[in-house]
Design a protein around this motif. Structure first.
Motif: not given
Length: 640
Positions: A30-33, A571-572, A577-581
């Motif tokens: 995984q790459t971060e944002p 990120q996935k 989890l439906a988190i509005d980051y």
């Protein structure tokens, strides 16, 4: 730590290539944002491997930088296979030697180059020794400061500007703090203190914090400061503590028990002579002299002269003063008997257990006193000979005060000790507690106000804070021990004093403490990379914690939540989890940046005609410090 090597800048045609290892494809790491996308080293082009048995090295130059890619040769393959597998597979570990000959990347992603020849790919590689952040190279500037075996470790601390003369209750408070240090840390077996100082002695075989001097010093100094503030009210119920106390310290390594014996004799002699001088000085002040006049009068006095002055002028027999003043206090671990239960016929059953005792012995460096202490004999060894005199030069020849390199940025990073447990016991809100974060921010502001000439910026997240000292700073002559202990101590004292301001309904149940270290960075670019590394870490940890506590809130156990996140793409997972980051508080996502507002230094003339310099207000913001915008708007912060 990453470069992009573009085919258009190469002066050689594409190289014929074949695969360098055989194995199944791995899942893409995984790459971060988005702002972390530059983590990966992008290698455009193909890697050529030789047909011989030795490894090859292909050098590609771009923008004046060089990359050496070494690929171990694979077993020979049929020509047909070579044609089919003429590229580097995902999952391949390619030995890339870059700049410092250290890192070992892994190919984690590839994509076809548009409109290119067959099997022409663009490769993204991840440095397996560098986690997922290109900024982690800054850790290579950290220097280990381990105290080597078999040296005996001492930590000496001294209160900064403790009110004089020391009252008996001040000394008892200091003793109380020393007792708690011995209770908290099993490896500390002896402490000796007088006036405004204390020395702590570790057992010979200690592995406390892997014997790293900065960690050992900061933890002891921080814990002592924390207890001092918490216990103040017990010894001074009618006197409020006006400002956070600060303790400076150093780590000393003694080569043998003989040197330790000489040190203890020296400190007790200093206790005796120093107390004589203080008794004379403050009695002279009480009788009308100012402090300077009193010091001039007793300058050069010997012990007998001081004794005579006390007796003739003030009718005080020195030997009648309390031993806590004359002899200092020795806190040590002893063996004692406790009654654990009684037999049916009422007879007590006793067990030997370690206890902590505080004594005021006339000669703590004598063989008689020392050899009566079974735990000291076991953990430190015995005193072979009696000594009555000690050379100051001999004792100080073993002291070493490390100074930080001049003209470099200094970072003092502090971390909460066992704050996972601390947050649970004090019932911090999860995943983040605004009260705890704002308390940390308040303490950091206090550091910038206290050390306003030297600390130019601070960045904090969770239970850690980094303080940036200017390249031109000469704080404490850049002595590492003093800088670390002073900042950690003042931060800790402020944390305890301001606890009630943020946790009005919650008592501080036990002393909080922090450890720290100082690291030098040579350039502004590198100090910015350091701060970027910490903000990247803030972001990653916040993603993980948001997912973890969302899973716990949904009914999973902590173990199940950990297993669910192991190896997951955060990120996935956030989307699942439906988190509005992006709607999480910005302080959680970006941490806290603290700096001083720029104003021209001007003299402010007060009504009493005194003049003071005016400096900018300390600002707390939650902003992106990875990109250039903030630094372009505030060039004065890292102005060289």
């Amino acid at each position: 730590m990453s470069d992009i090597i573009d085919r258009e800048k190469l002066h050689t045609p594409p190289l014929k290539a074949r695969s360098v290892s055989v194995g199944s494809l791995t899942h893409l790491i995984q790459t971060e944002p988005s702002f972390l996308d530059t983590v990966h080293f992008s290698l455009v082009g193909l890697i050529e491997t030789p047909t011989g048995t030795e490894s090859s090295s292909t050098h590609v130059a771009s923008n004046g930088k060089s990359l050496s890619v070494e690929v171990a040769d694979a077993p020979s393959e049929p020509d047909a296979t070579k044609q089919q597998r003429s590229s580097v597979e995902v999952g391949t570990c390619v030995m890339c030697r870059w700049r410092d000959n250290k890192y070992h990347p892994k190919v984690i992603k590839r994509r076809k180059v548009p409109n290119a020849i067959p099997n022409d790919y663009e490769y993204y590689v991840h440095y397996t020794e560098m986690a997922n952040s290109k900024y982690e190279y800054v850790k290579c500037f950290e220097v280990e400061d381990e105290v080597m075996f078999p040296s005996i470790i001492l930590v000496w601390i001294n209160a900064y500007k403790l009110q004089k003369p020391c009252e008996a209750n001040t000394l008892r408070l200091m003793n109380c703090c020393a007792v708690e240090v011995l209770e908290e840390y099993a490896d500390v077996v002896l402490a000796y203190g007088f006036s405004d100082e204390y020395t702590f002695v570790f057992k010979k075989t200690t592995k406390f914090y892997e014997r790293r001097a900065s960690k050992v010093l900061s933890v002891i100094t921080s814990f002592f400061s924390s207890v001092f503030v918490r216990k103040w009210g017990e010894f001074f119920p009618q006197k409020e503590l006006q400002c956070p106390p600060s303790f400076h310290g150093r780590v000393i390594a003694w080569a043998s028990t003989e040197v330790l014996q000489a040190y203890l004799l020296w400190r007790q002699n200093i206790c005796h002579l120093g107390n004589q001088r203080e008794q004379c000085l403050w009695r002279l002040v009480e009788h009308g002299m100012n402090e300077m006049e009193a010091q001039d009068l007793i300058k050069g006095f010997e012990k007998s002269d001081l004794n005579n002055l006390l007796f003739d002028e003030f009718n005080v027999n020195y030997i009648s003063l309390e031993p806590i003043f004359r002899q200092g206090s020795c806190v040590l671990k002893t063996m004692g008997e406790d009654i654990v239960k009684y037999t049916d016929n009422g007879a007590p059953i006793k067990r030997h257990r370690r206890k902590i005792a505080t004594v005021h012995s006339k000669k703590i460096a004598s063989r008689r006193f020392w050899n009566e202490q079974t735990i000291l004999l076991k953990e430190l060894g015995d005193f072979v000979e009696e000594i009555n005199n000690v050379s100051l030069e001999y004792v100080r020849s073993f002291e070493f005060d490390s100074k930080l390199m001049p003209s470099t940025w200094i970072v003092v990073r502090i971390d909460g000790c066992h704050f996972h447990r601390f947050s649970e016991i004090h019932e911090f809100a999860k995943p983040k507690d605004d009260r705890a974060l704002n308390l940390m921010n308040s303490c950091a502001v206090a550091i910038l106000e206290k050390f306003w000439e030297d600390v130019v910026f601070a960045y904090g997240v969770s239970d850690e804070y980094s303080f940036i000292l200017n390249k031109s700073s000469n704080l404490y002559q850049r002595r590492a021990n003093k800088i670390i202990s002073a900042i950690v101590s003042y931060f800790t004292s402020t944390y305890v004093m301001r606890w009630k301001d943020f946790f009005a309904q919650s008592e501080l149940k036990y002393p909080s403490s922090f450890d720290g270290r100082a690291v030098c960075y040579p350039s502004t670019d590198i100090i910015r990379d350091y701060l970027s590394w910490r903000q990247v870490d803030c972001h990653i940890n916040n993603q993980y914690n948001s997912c973890f506590w969302k899973l716990v809130a949904s009914g999973k156990s902590k173990r199940e939540a950990q297993n669910s996140l192991k190896g997951a793409q955060l990120q996935k997972k956030i989307e699942e989890l439906a988190i509005d980051y992006n709607k999480l508080p910005i302080m959680y996502r970006q941490g806290s940046s603290i700096y001083r507002e720029k104003v021209d230094n001007v003299l402010m003339h007060q009504e009493n005609e005194e003049s003071t310099e005016c400096y900018g207000k300390v600002i707390v913001e939650h902003i992106d410090i990875i990109g250039p915008t903030f630094w372009l708007e505030h060039p004065n912060i890292l102005d060289e």
